[in-house]
Design a protein around this motif. Sequence first.
Motif, PDB file in Angstrom:
ATOM      1  N   THR A 180      32.687  23.784  37.528  1.00  0.00           N
ATOM      2  CA  THR A 180      33.911  24.578  37.634  1.00  0.00           C
ATOM      3  C   THR A 180      34.282  25.127  36.263  1.00  0.00           C
ATOM      4  N   ILE A 181      34.544  26.436  36.205  1.00  0.00           N
ATOM      5  CA  ILE A 181      34.855  27.117  34.950  1.00  0.00           C
ATOM      6  C   ILE A 181      36.236  27.763  35.056  1.00  0.00           C
ATOM      7  N   CYS A 182      36.998  27.706  33.967  1.00  0.00           N
ATOM      8  CA  CYS A 182      38.299  28.381  33.889  1.00  0.00           C
ATOM      9  C   CYS A 182      38.300  29.299  32.670  1.00  0.00           C
ATOM     10  N   ILE A 183      38.626  30.582  32.881  1.00  0.00           N
ATOM     11  CA  ILE A 183      38.622  31.555  31.797  1.00  0.00           C
ATOM     12  C   ILE A 183      39.825  32.486  31.929  1.00  0.00           C
ATOM     13  N   HIS A 184      40.102  33.219  30.856  1.00  0.00           N
ATOM     14  CA  HIS A 184      41.156  34.235  30.880  1.00  0.00           C
ATOM     15  C   HIS A 184      40.521  35.556  30.473  1.00  0.00           C
ATOM     16  N   ARG A 185      40.133  36.333  31.468  1.00  0.00           N
ATOM     17  CA  ARG A 185      39.446  37.605  31.225  1.00  0.00           C
ATOM     18  C   ARG A 185      39.858  38.607  32.293  1.00  0.00           C
ATOM     19  N   LEU A 186      39.787  39.892  31.954  1.00  0.00           N
ATOM     20  CA  LEU A 186      40.127  40.944  32.903  1.00  0.00           C
ATOM     21  C   LEU A 186      38.944  41.146  33.844  1.00  0.00           C
ATOM     22  N   VAL A 187      38.987  40.444  34.966  1.00  0.00           N
ATOM     23  CA  VAL A 187      37.878  40.455  35.920  1.00  0.00           C
ATOM     24  C   VAL A 187      38.367  41.005  37.258  1.00  0.00           C
ATOM     25  N   PHE A 188      37.660  42.000  37.767  1.00  0.00           N
ATOM     26  CA  PHE A 188      37.992  42.625  39.039  1.00  0.00           C
ATOM     27  C   PHE A 188      37.071  42.093  40.140  1.00  0.00           C
ATOM     28  N   PRO A 189      37.491  42.202  41.397  1.00  0.00           N
ATOM     29  CA  PRO A 189      36.599  41.807  42.497  1.00  0.00           C
ATOM     30  C   PRO A 189      35.312  42.626  42.458  1.00  0.00           C
ATOM     31  N   SER A 190      34.257  42.096  43.026  1.00  0.00           N
ATOM     32  CA  SER A 190      32.954  42.765  42.990  1.00  0.00           C
ATOM     33  C   SER A 190      32.998  44.153  43.618  1.00  0.00           C
ATOM     34  N   ALA A 191      33.924  44.373  44.547  1.00  0.00           N
ATOM     35  CA  ALA A 191      34.015  45.668  45.228  1.00  0.00           C
ATOM     36  C   ALA A 191      34.694  46.736  44.374  1.00  0.00           C
ATOM     37  N   ASP A 192      35.304  46.333  43.254  1.00  0.00           N
ATOM     38  CA  ASP A 192      36.063  47.277  42.421  1.00  0.00           C
ATOM     39  C   ASP A 192      35.341  47.591  41.112  1.00  0.00           C
ATOM     40  N   LYS A 193      34.065  47.917  41.197  1.00  0.00           N
ATOM     41  CA  LYS A 193      33.281  48.198  39.992  1.00  0.00           C
ATOM     42  C   LYS A 193      33.818  49.405  39.231  1.00  0.00           C
ATOM     43  N   GLN A 194      34.183  50.449  39.965  1.00  0.00           N
ATOM     44  CA  GLN A 194      34.681  51.661  39.311  1.00  0.00           C
ATOM     45  C   GLN A 194      35.984  51.380  38.571  1.00  0.00           C
ATOM     46  N   MET A 195      36.858  50.615  39.200  1.00  0.00           N
ATOM     47  CA  MET A 195      38.117  50.255  38.560  1.00  0.00           C
ATOM     48  C   MET A 195      37.873  49.436  37.297  1.00  0.00           C
ATOM     49  N   ALA A 196      36.917  48.527  37.367  1.00  0.00           N
ATOM     50  CA  ALA A 196      36.589  47.692  36.208  1.00  0.00           C
ATOM     51  C   ALA A 196      36.092  48.546  35.045  1.00  0.00           C
ATOM     52  N   ILE A 227      40.694  36.380  45.961  1.00  0.00           N
ATOM     53  CA  ILE A 227      39.633  35.374  46.066  1.00  0.00           C
ATOM     54  C   ILE A 227      38.372  36.112  46.483  1.00  0.00           C
ATOM     55  N   ASP A 228      37.312  35.946  45.719  1.00  0.00           N
ATOM     56  CA  ASP A 228      36.078  36.684  45.963  1.00  0.00           C
ATOM     57  C   ASP A 228      34.901  35.703  46.003  1.00  0.00           C
ATOM     58  N   THR A 229      33.832  36.112  46.663  1.00  0.00           N
ATOM     59  CA  THR A 229      32.619  35.294  46.740  1.00  0.00           C
ATOM     60  C   THR A 229      31.412  36.131  46.353  1.00  0.00           C
ATOM     61  N   VAL A 230      30.615  35.619  45.423  1.00  0.00           N
ATOM     62  CA  VAL A 230      29.400  36.296  44.977  1.00  0.00           C
ATOM     63  C   VAL A 230      28.283  35.265  44.882  1.00  0.00           C
ATOM     64  N   ASP A 231      27.203  35.499  45.605  1.00  0.00           N
ATOM     65  CA  ASP A 231      26.036  34.605  45.567  1.00  0.00           C
ATOM     66  C   ASP A 231      26.420  33.148  45.831  1.00  0.00           C
ATOM     67  N   GLY A 232      27.333  32.944  46.757  1.00  0.00           N
ATOM     68  CA  GLY A 232      27.737  31.591  47.113  1.00  0.00           C
ATOM     69  C   GLY A 232      28.743  30.961  46.169  1.00  0.00           C
ATOM     70  N   LYS A 233      29.111  31.675  45.109  1.00  0.00           N
ATOM     71  CA  LYS A 233      30.096  31.174  44.150  1.00  0.00           C
ATOM     72  C   LYS A 233      31.477  31.710  44.518  1.00  0.00           C
ATOM     73  N   THR A 234      32.497  30.908  44.295  1.00  0.00           N
ATOM     74  CA  THR A 234      33.865  31.319  44.599  1.00  0.00           C
ATOM     75  C   THR A 234      34.592  31.702  43.319  1.00  0.00           C
ATOM     76  N   PHE A 235      35.271  32.841  43.361  1.00  0.00           N
ATOM     77  CA  PHE A 235      36.029  33.327  42.216  1.00  0.00           C
ATOM     78  C   PHE A 235      37.497  33.460  42.625  1.00  0.00           C
ATOM     79  N   VAL A 236      38.359  32.792  41.868  1.00  0.00           N
ATOM     80  CA  VAL A 236      39.782  32.764  42.201  1.00  0.00           C
ATOM     81  C   VAL A 236      40.594  33.354  41.053  1.00  0.00           C
ATOM     82  N   MET A 237      41.312  34.419  41.340  1.00  0.00           N
ATOM     83  CA  MET A 237      42.246  35.025  40.390  1.00  0.00           C
ATOM     84  C   MET A 237      43.638  34.906  41.015  1.00  0.00           C
ATOM     85  N   PRO A 238      44.462  33.952  40.570  1.00  0.00           N
ATOM     86  CA  PRO A 238      45.768  33.765  41.209  1.00  0.00           C
ATOM     87  C   PRO A 238      46.748  34.900  40.960  1.00  0.00           C
TER      88      PRO A 238
END
Length: 337
Positions: A180-196, A227-238
């Motif tokens: 489990t990893i906790c970070i503070h970075r500007l990360v968008f859901p995988s579907a929002d590549k253009q926005m990122a 909450i996003d899922t990529v390659d079986g990994k869960t990504f949570v941005m509250p």
Amino acid sequence: MTREILIGIIGAILLIGGIGGIIWSINNPAVPEKDDNNLLLPFAMAVIADWHLREDKPVCRLDDDWMASQKKDLEIIKEICKSYKVDQVWVLGDIFHTPTVPAQVVNLAIDGLNAISEEVAGIRMIAGNHDLPYHNVNLVDRCSYGTIKRLYNTPIEGCIFGVKANGYDFGTEKDTDSDTICIHRLVFPSADKQMAEMAGGETTEDIAKEFPKANRVFMGDYHKGYIDTVDGKTFVMPGCMNVQSGGLADYRPMVVIWDSYDDTYEKVCIDNPLAKVTTEHLVEAKERDERLEACLDIAGSSLKKEFDFPGELKAIAYNLNVEELATEMLTELNVGG
């Protein structure tokens, strides 16, 4: 001693022993076994981020008392922790809006954290970019977050409830073998590549590649939770604790509850009755920009007409009887002919 008396004594002993066993089991609950994922079961974690506590009221807020409204947000978080029987709270950065805030804002944070700690077994946190002077974690002792850290100096690292976790202050991330990893970075859901790309951020796909061994990543910084899922990994941005931008006027801030028993993630909204958000300033700004653009168009047209270089040069050349030379100059400059 008669047979009846002996049976009565034995029965009393068994009854007392049974009651004693029940009392002992209540006071000494069995420690749950670890499952195949090496998780100590069960526990509930509240993941929150981006409080951005501040004295000045954001332009999009119409709250009668901004400080009271922020206090109410923290009280609601406490009630959520109580309702969901949360074991720990992880705060993923940007407790404060600026590195240095007035004493009353620091006290607001301390009071809120103290109240929340009454309902949970512990509070852990990482620093966000807004918390740190010049975004530099080495200057943490010079900022308001440094005061909070002295009181709640429990990092997100090591084995926590059986989970191997690592939390990184802004700018200190590194790859580990943590689950489990906790970070503070500007990360968008995988579907929002253009926005990122437009915002200069990253996507959850990028983070999945950066931390290939992690099964879940909790993140702060992006204010619109998901909450996003990529390659079986869960990504949570509250997301943010409260709305401080008119662009998020319709957004409902939330806390994410991670239940380890079945590895589920639930969004719980922070519905503050004191919150008043407006978008009037955005409408006014748009109208102002449109008027300014219209003025620039008119001015640009006038300037073009007044400073028509090829036309002016030709007129001067005609009067001086050097038209041929002027034509050669314009051709060379590729501005007219």
